[in-house]
Design a protein around this motif. Sequence first.
Motif, PDB file in Angstrom:
ATOM      1  N   ALA A 143       0.339  70.219 -15.776  1.00 36.05           N
ATOM      2  CA  ALA A 143       1.492  71.103 -15.959  1.00 36.05           C
ATOM      3  C   ALA A 143       2.287  70.608 -17.159  1.00 36.05           C
ATOM      4  CB  ALA A 143       2.371  71.078 -14.722  1.00 36.05           C
ATOM      5  N   CYS A 144       3.024  71.521 -17.819  1.00 37.17           N
ATOM      6  CA  CYS A 144       3.827  71.093 -18.956  1.00 37.17           C
ATOM      7  C   CYS A 144       5.086  71.950 -19.049  1.00 37.17           C
ATOM      8  CB  CYS A 144       3.022  71.169 -20.251  1.00 37.17           C
ATOM      9  SG  CYS A 144       2.259  72.770 -20.586  1.00 37.17           S
ATOM     10  N   GLY A 145       6.080  71.446 -19.709  1.00 44.07           N
ATOM     11  CA  GLY A 145       7.312  72.202 -19.846  1.00 44.07           C
ATOM     12  C   GLY A 145       8.354  71.438 -20.623  1.00 44.07           C
TER      13      GLY A 145
ATOM     14  N   HIS B  80       4.820  66.556 -19.259  1.00 45.80           N
ATOM     15  CA  HIS B  80       3.534  67.051 -18.769  1.00 45.80           C
ATOM     16  C   HIS B  80       3.040  66.132 -17.676  1.00 45.80           C
ATOM     17  CE1 HIS B  80       1.726  64.179 -21.651  1.00 45.80           C
ATOM     18  NE2 HIS B  80       0.591  64.288 -20.983  1.00 45.80           N
ATOM     19  N   SER B  81       2.067  66.612 -16.931  1.00 49.43           N
ATOM     20  CA  SER B  81       1.572  65.809 -15.824  1.00 49.43           C
ATOM     21  C   SER B  81       0.192  65.271 -16.136  1.00 49.43           C
ATOM     22  CB  SER B  81       1.524  66.647 -14.537  1.00 49.43           C
ATOM     23  OG  SER B  81       0.621  67.723 -14.672  1.00 49.43           O
ATOM     24  N   HIS B  82      -0.091  64.144 -15.539  1.00 48.05           N
ATOM     25  CA  HIS B  82      -1.465  63.629 -15.488  1.00 48.05           C
ATOM     26  C   HIS B  82      -1.888  63.760 -14.033  1.00 48.05           C
ATOM     27  CE1 HIS B  82      -1.338  60.965 -19.390  1.00 48.05           C
ATOM     28  NE2 HIS B  82      -1.406  62.264 -19.640  1.00 48.05           N
ATOM     29  N   THR B  83      -3.090  64.235 -13.827  1.00 47.54           N
ATOM     30  CA  THR B  83      -3.478  64.572 -12.458  1.00 47.54           C
ATOM     31  C   THR B  83      -4.344  63.507 -11.802  1.00 47.54           C
ATOM     32  OG1 THR B  83      -5.371  65.792 -13.290  1.00 47.54           O
ATOM     33  CG2 THR B  83      -3.343  67.028 -12.968  1.00 47.54           C
ATOM     34  N   ALA B  84      -4.867  62.590 -12.592  1.00 49.59           N
ATOM     35  CA  ALA B  84      -5.747  61.569 -12.020  1.00 49.59           C
ATOM     36  C   ALA B  84      -5.496  60.188 -12.589  1.00 49.59           C
ATOM     37  CB  ALA B  84      -7.205  61.953 -12.257  1.00 49.59           C
ATOM     38  N   THR B  85      -4.584  60.114 -13.552  1.00 53.02           N
ATOM     39  CA  THR B  85      -4.333  58.815 -14.185  1.00 53.02           C
ATOM     40  C   THR B  85      -2.840  58.517 -14.147  1.00 53.02           C
ATOM     41  OG1 THR B  85      -4.150  59.876 -16.336  1.00 53.02           O
ATOM     42  CG2 THR B  85      -6.307  58.992 -15.758  1.00 53.02           C
ATOM     43  N   GLU B  86      -2.496  57.350 -14.646  1.00 52.68           N
ATOM     44  CA  GLU B  86      -1.094  56.924 -14.565  1.00 52.68           C
ATOM     45  C   GLU B  86      -0.215  57.755 -15.506  1.00 52.68           C
ATOM     46  OE1 GLU B  86      -0.291  53.035 -16.095  1.00 52.68           O
ATOM     47  OE2 GLU B  86      -1.881  53.174 -17.580  1.00 52.68           O
ATOM     48  N   ALA B  87       1.095  57.635 -15.253  1.00 51.43           N
ATOM     49  CA  ALA B  87       2.069  58.397 -16.051  1.00 51.43           C
ATOM     50  C   ALA B  87       2.358  57.650 -17.345  1.00 51.43           C
ATOM     51  CB  ALA B  87       3.350  58.610 -15.228  1.00 51.43           C
TER      52      ALA B  87
END
Lengths: 153, 92
Positions: free
Chosen positions: A17-19, A72-79
Amino acid sequence: MVEAIVAHARADHPDEACGLVAGPEGTGEPKRHIPMTNAARSTTFYEFDAEEWKRVYDEMWDNDEEVVVAYHSHTATEAYPSRSDAGIASELGLPQAHYLLVTTRDPAIAEVRSFRISEGEVTEEPIEAIGAPDAVQTYKFAHSPDSTVYDCH
Amino acid sequence: MSVEVRVPTILRQHTGGQKVVSGAGSTLAELFDDLDTSHSGLKGRVVTDEGNLHRFVNVYVNDEDVRFIGGLEAKLEDGDSVTILPAVAGGM
């Protein structure tokens, strides 16, 4: 606002996701949350939809606003910004923005971290979420005058 | 013949901090050549050495993404507004 950002990241999972959060130009104050469409619709990549980005930018231009936070999001890794996150942002990015990352890899724990990205350098900055203690389970705490405070009211 | 160009924050180092500059040209390619004479370095941030648009820059003529109207060959008319934006993107 952090709650809304995490909720957006959760809703779009497993895609990234992003924004944005916009604020009055020159103030650095995050005021208006604008969830964006991830045109890449990918679990590993994000890109603002070009048409939507133009509409949002025009609106910000008319309101004398600027991008304060780009998330934005990372879905499987760190932030943490990936190499391409940092590369693209350095080449032509938003130098005034805080790049906020949320990871949704754990359904129960929202990890949020914030970075400045400029000229290939990634600098993590402390953040403090106020007003919604349950929105985020891990973030880098800060209570110094240099910290960035995201208001969760 | 004059075209208004909206410059994103990251490229304002080439325009002396100006948000809006004006230029001339009957195509986008001509416009960037023209802009480079008064705002040195601006063109190189948007156009590659091979003469294409950089992958992570968005350029619009009025509201049209130029990738759909001929790229750098997109036609310009007097009074058009050109917007340059970073393509906000990334990936693992």
